[in-house]
Design a protein around this motif. Structure first.
Motif, PDB file in Angstrom:
ATOM      1  N   GLN A 197     -91.043  25.501   5.314  1.00 54.25           N
ATOM      2  CA  GLN A 197     -91.277  24.438   4.947  1.00 54.25           C
ATOM      3  C   GLN A 197     -92.568  23.387   5.824  1.00 54.25           C
ATOM      4  OE1 GLN A 197     -88.650  21.150   6.409  1.00 54.25           O
ATOM      5  NE2 GLN A 197     -89.214  19.318   6.614  1.00 54.25           N
ATOM      6  N   ARG A 198     -93.909  22.406   4.848  1.00 51.97           N
ATOM      7  CA  ARG A 198     -94.801  22.365   5.516  1.00 51.97           C
ATOM      8  C   ARG A 198     -95.160  21.250   6.561  1.00 51.97           C
ATOM      9  NH1 ARG A 198     -99.900  19.710   3.442  1.00 51.97           N
ATOM     10  NH2 ARG A 198    -101.411  21.482   3.492  1.00 51.97           N
ATOM     11  N   ARG A 199     -95.859  21.720   7.728  1.00 52.17           N
ATOM     12  CA  ARG A 199     -95.597  20.178   8.622  1.00 52.17           C
ATOM     13  C   ARG A 199     -96.793  19.553   8.312  1.00 52.17           C
ATOM     14  NH1 ARG A 199     -95.734  26.330  11.644  1.00 52.17           N
ATOM     15  NH2 ARG A 199     -93.544  25.763  12.818  1.00 52.17           N
ATOM     16  N   PRO A 200     -97.498  18.503   8.662  1.00 53.03           N
ATOM     17  CA  PRO A 200     -98.459  17.296   8.816  1.00 53.03           C
ATOM     18  C   PRO A 200     -99.361  18.198   8.798  1.00 53.03           C
ATOM     19  CG  PRO A 200     -96.489  16.631   9.863  1.00 53.03           C
ATOM     20  CD  PRO A 200     -96.321  18.508   9.910  1.00 53.03           C
ATOM     21  N   LYS A 205     -93.048  26.280   9.036  1.00 56.49           N
ATOM     22  CA  LYS A 205     -92.359  26.791   9.500  1.00 56.49           C
ATOM     23  C   LYS A 205     -91.737  27.674   8.826  1.00 56.49           C
ATOM     24  CE  LYS A 205     -89.216  24.787  12.634  1.00 56.49           C
ATOM     25  NZ  LYS A 205     -88.265  23.597  13.097  1.00 56.49           N
ATOM     26  N   PRO A 206     -90.504  28.566   9.039  1.00 51.32           N
ATOM     27  CA  PRO A 206     -89.878  29.035   8.477  1.00 51.32           C
ATOM     28  C   PRO A 206     -88.352  28.691   8.901  1.00 51.32           C
ATOM     29  CG  PRO A 206     -91.155  30.823   9.625  1.00 51.32           C
ATOM     30  CD  PRO A 206     -91.619  29.437  10.144  1.00 51.32           C
ATOM     31  N   VAL A 207     -87.494  28.081   7.663  1.00 48.83           N
ATOM     32  CA  VAL A 207     -86.429  27.657   8.469  1.00 48.83           C
ATOM     33  C   VAL A 207     -85.340  28.402   7.366  1.00 48.83           C
ATOM     34  CG1 VAL A 207     -87.457  25.419   7.919  1.00 48.83           C
ATOM     35  CG2 VAL A 207     -86.765  26.134   6.078  1.00 48.83           C
ATOM     36  N   TYR A 208     -85.538  29.317   6.052  1.00 52.23           N
ATOM     37  CA  TYR A 208     -84.259  29.995   6.622  1.00 52.23           C
ATOM     38  C   TYR A 208     -84.529  30.941   5.666  1.00 52.23           C
ATOM     39  CZ  TYR A 208     -80.234  31.151   3.281  1.00 52.23           C
ATOM     40  OH  TYR A 208     -79.560  32.216   2.941  1.00 52.23           O
ATOM     41  N   GLU A 209     -83.612  32.334   6.531  1.00 50.96           N
ATOM     42  CA  GLU A 209     -84.151  33.599   6.902  1.00 50.96           C
ATOM     43  C   GLU A 209     -82.945  34.701   6.726  1.00 50.96           C
ATOM     44  OE1 GLU A 209     -87.360  36.992   8.232  1.00 50.96           O
ATOM     45  OE2 GLU A 209     -86.709  35.229   9.262  1.00 50.96           O
ATOM     46  N   PRO A 210     -82.228  35.129   5.683  1.00 54.90           N
ATOM     47  CA  PRO A 210     -80.735  35.451   5.311  1.00 54.90           C
ATOM     48  C   PRO A 210     -80.812  36.278   6.512  1.00 54.90           C
ATOM     49  CG  PRO A 210     -81.898  35.573   3.678  1.00 54.90           C
ATOM     50  CD  PRO A 210     -82.385  34.666   3.820  1.00 54.90           C
TER      51      PRO A 210
END
Length: 289
Positions: A197-200, A205-210
């Motif tokens: 997900q992109r920060r301002p 930021k990694p938000v999903y990594e199975p």
């Protein structure tokens, strides 16, 4: 013409206005009642992506082709565009009625960027070191996020910077496949089922990594209720993001979803491929939640 053996992209304006694209230069239209109509067939190798602007311009990108339709797009012969020898277009994005297409020359490992405005395509300059591109996202400030092997940003003034995932994934995706902006959030997905997900500040930021690595994610679409559906390959061809929680749905081992589009919060349309023992079958399904 010869029927596709899989579909690569699906987009629509309503449950009775859907377009799907795939190999052999074919685009099909679904009216919700009488079935599917072949509206374009130019016998190219493949179309990789579809896009529909707010005003209803339908754009398809693929091998040596960028074609558009501004009116009567449910009728055969409504799409047009010149052949672009040697170029492979992989992804489309838009801000308003300005459309962008990204890809690479077929024989050169570098990225290309084209812009559609005033009813014409123009190639925009990129640094010669830009690797092949697969996806793009046009931001409100006039800049473009571009991705393929790496993540980049082309600012409105034409300057070019790299963007990074921080902290990095334990196992980085071998390539990024799709960018999506929905409900005030921006995400990128890729192979190995990675989502960031992109920060301002322009970092990701990694938000999903199975933990098991997963297979490739190919597309995503907002469902209209704040949720976002990511789709890709088995064993988990559908991943639902609700708030900050990701939920994986099991699928048949032969199931690959390359495209998704939602007509409303209760229905999402999937387009892709079912692998068979002797042949593969293209499919489009209306999956009820």
């Amino acid at each position: 013409g010869q029927r596709p053996y899989y579909y690569t992209s699906i987009r629509g304006r309503s449950a009775s206005e859907l377009w799907v694209a795939g190999p052999f230069g074919q685009i099909w239209f679904y009216d919700g009642a009488d079935g599917w109509t072949l509206v374009h067939d130019d016998n190219t190798e493949s179309y990789e992506d579809l896009l529909i602007t707010d005003a209803g311009l339908v754009v398809a990108a693929g091998k040596e082709m960028l074609i558009t339709c501004g009116a009567h797009c449910a009728q055969p012969g409504s799409f047009s565009g010149p052949t672009r020898p040697g170029l492979l277009f992989k992804g489309l994005c838009a801000r308003g009625e300005t459309v962008y297409a990204v890809g690479s020359p077929q024989l050169t490992a570098r990225g290309i960027l084209f812009r559609w405005s005033d009813n014409a395509w123009t190639e925009l300059p990129l640094p010669t070191s830009t690797p092949p591109l697969r996806t793009c996202l046009a931001l409100e400030d006039g800049s473009l996020v571009l991705a393929g092997d790496l993540l980049h940003r082309r600012n409105a003034d034409g300057t070019f910077v790299n963007e990074i995932v921080s902290p990095p994934f334990a196992v980085a995706p071998s390539a990024w496949t799709r960018l999506i902006e929905a409900d005030g959030r921006t995400f990128i997905m890729g192979f190995q089922s990675r989502i960031a997900q992109r920060r301002p500040d322009g970092t990701w930021k990694p938000v999903y990594e199975p933990g098991n690595g997963g297979n490739g994610l190919h597309d995503a679409w907002p469902l209209g209720n704040g949720d976002i559906l990511f789709v890709g390959s088995a064993p988990h061809p559908r991943i639902l993001l609700s708030g900050t929680t990701f939920t994986r749905f099991n699928g048949p081992p032969d199931f690959i979803a390359y495209g998704v589009w939602a007509s409303d919060a209760a229905h999402h349309w999937l387009a892709g491929l079912r692998l068979g023992t002797t042949s593969s079958t293209a499919f489009v399904v209306d999956a009820v939640r």
